[in-house]
Design an enzyme around this catalytic site. Structure first.
Site, PDB file in Angstrom:
ATOM      1  N   HIS A 161      -2.079  -2.110   2.540  1.00 62.07           N
ATOM      2  CA  HIS A 161      -1.931  -0.720   2.111  1.00 62.07           C
ATOM      3  C   HIS A 161      -2.561  -0.609   0.670  1.00 62.07           C
ATOM      4  O   HIS A 161      -1.811   0.077  -0.219  1.00 62.07           O
ATOM      5  CB  HIS A 161      -0.599   0.285   2.380  1.00 62.07           C
ATOM      6  CG  HIS A 161      -0.267   1.103   2.318  1.00 62.07           C
ATOM      7  ND1 HIS A 161       0.958   1.994   2.613  1.00 62.07           N
ATOM      8  CD2 HIS A 161      -1.307   2.288   1.956  1.00 62.07           C
ATOM      9  CE1 HIS A 161       0.549   3.394   2.685  1.00 62.07           C
ATOM     10  NE2 HIS A 161      -0.700   3.438   2.328  1.00 62.07           N
ATOM     11  N   GLU A 190       6.382  -0.903   5.985  1.00 61.80           N
ATOM     12  CA  GLU A 190       5.668  -0.889   4.550  1.00 61.80           C
ATOM     13  C   GLU A 190       5.981  -2.469   3.930  1.00 61.80           C
ATOM     14  O   GLU A 190       5.471  -2.515   2.703  1.00 61.80           O
ATOM     15  CB  GLU A 190       5.959   0.354   3.508  1.00 61.80           C
ATOM     16  CG  GLU A 190       5.509   1.731   4.117  1.00 61.80           C
ATOM     17  CD  GLU A 190       3.705   1.679   3.949  1.00 61.80           C
ATOM     18  OE1 GLU A 190       3.422   0.715   3.327  1.00 61.80           O
ATOM     19  OE2 GLU A 190       3.240   2.692   4.341  1.00 61.80           O
ATOM     20  N   ARG A 226      -0.679   6.388   8.348  1.00 60.60           N
ATOM     21  CA  ARG A 226       0.470   5.734   8.336  1.00 60.60           C
ATOM     22  C   ARG A 226       0.550   4.585   9.343  1.00 60.60           C
ATOM     23  O   ARG A 226       0.255   4.968  10.459  1.00 60.60           O
ATOM     24  CB  ARG A 226       1.665   6.762   8.368  1.00 60.60           C
ATOM     25  CG  ARG A 226       1.598   7.725   6.988  1.00 60.60           C
ATOM     26  CD  ARG A 226       2.236   6.608   5.771  1.00 60.60           C
ATOM     27  NE  ARG A 226       2.461   7.155   4.375  1.00 60.60           N
ATOM     28  CZ  ARG A 226       1.586   7.204   3.438  1.00 60.60           C
ATOM     29  NH1 ARG A 226       0.436   7.017   3.508  1.00 60.60           N
ATOM     30  NH2 ARG A 226       1.871   7.686   2.366  1.00 60.60           N
TER      31      ARG A 226
END
Length: 331
Positions: free
Chosen positions: A291, A271, A242
């Protein structure tokens, strides 16, 4: 039953055919978009107000979002991670949080190896030299001091399913593998031929550090200035865990100070990052991907199906069919 897909701006137009296929008869499926850069998310809050189920990827459900929901029974994550929620507050409100165990282990491990090898072998430099500079010269990477990969030490932070898959693949390249994972039964590491070490040893002895941890309150910014200072071998950092496990500002500092040779990051702290002034851009020794390490057509199908199955099973009281329940709402 009302199921709401909680989306961010860059996922709002994604394909939702799998979710529609999984929809029970008589249920409705809605999309609610939350934009962290907007001052007006009133439409989002209105849509989730009467939701029975939330299917979530990247929207943070804090107290405000949880309090906005009057009927919700379960927040189901389209991921193995579940950091985008106030877990304890959801539990207090009687809302279950569940996630997925295994839908992209192979893809993420493969991507880890691809990113690591790209940096260790100077692939970006060579490719650019040929394709952009039209220069056919193997010595263009001489100043990178490329070393044989066999015999180098890979340190894995988080030896779960993905970390274990990475370990096996790295051993196929004749790398030595050590790992930090305080929650892993030692016999699992022993069976893999991986030596478990403490965090400081991992930092000091690794030529490459590969991160595969879920984000918790305890490991937020675990890789910070103090950690980078302990990296005696100036390793390459790969992050497939993460983003907020690494402090963005501190890894920029570590790169500038030469404390690490390079970084391959499949995520940043946010994100949905604003890349306008990102100080990690434009560096030859930094790989940045959006990602996407999990992605293949196979994993994209499974993440949608499993997250819907999880939510619907929980809602219907079939708790034994839920992949992973992350809070103690059933106690």
């Amino acid at each position: 039953m009302k199921i709401v897909l909680a989306e961010v701006p860059y996922t709002k137009d994604r394909y939702i055919g799998v979710e529609q296929e999984c929809l029970p008869e008589g249920a409705e499926l809605k999309i609610a978009v939350f934009d962290e850069h907007s001052d007006d998310n009133s439409a989002f809050y209105k849509e989730i107000e009467d939701a029975d189920i939330i299917i979530n990827g990247y929207v943070y459900f804090g107290k405000k979002e949880i309090d906005a929901m009057k009927k919700c029974k379960v927040i189901s994550f389209q991921s193995t991670g579940y950091n985008e929620v106030d877990l304890k507050y959801a539990e207090e409100k009687g809302i279950a949080v569940c996630s997925i165990l295994d839908y992209c282990t192979q893809e993420t491990a493969e991507n880890t190896m691809a990113m690591m090898l790209t940096l260790l072998r100077g692939i970006r430099r060579y490719d650019r030299s040929v394709q952009v500079d039209h220069n056919w010269d193997y010595l263009v990477a001489k100043d990178m001091h490329l070393k044989r990969i066999a015999g180098q030490t890979l340190g894995i932070a988080g030896l779960g399913r993905i970390g274990q898959s990475v370990a096996r693949k790295a051993q196929g390249f004749d790398m030595e593998v050590i790992a930090y994972d305080p929650f892993l039964p030692p016999e699992i590491a022993e069976k893999l031929g991986v030596k478990l070490v403490d965090f400081d040893t991992l930092l000091a002895e690794s030529d490459v550090i590969s991160i595969h941890m879920n984000l918790t309150g305890d490991n937020y910014h675990m890789f910070n200035k103090e950690a980078f200072k302990k990296m005696k071998k100036h390793p390459i950092i790969v992050n497939e865990g993460r983003g907020a496990l690494i402090c963005d500002d501190d890894i920029v500092w570590a790169l500038d100070e030469g404390l690490i040779k390079g970084a391959a990051l499949d995520m940043l702290e946010s994100e949905n990052p604003d890349l306008t002034d990102c100080k990690l851009l434009g560096r030859e020794n930094v790989l940045l991907t959006p990602h996407c390490g999990y992605y293949s057509e196979t994993s994209d199908y499974l993440v949608a199906k499993y997250s819907m199955d999880n939510a619907i099973n929980y809602y219907n009281g079939d708790y034994d069919k839920v992949k992973v329940l992350r809070n103690n709402v059933l106690k």
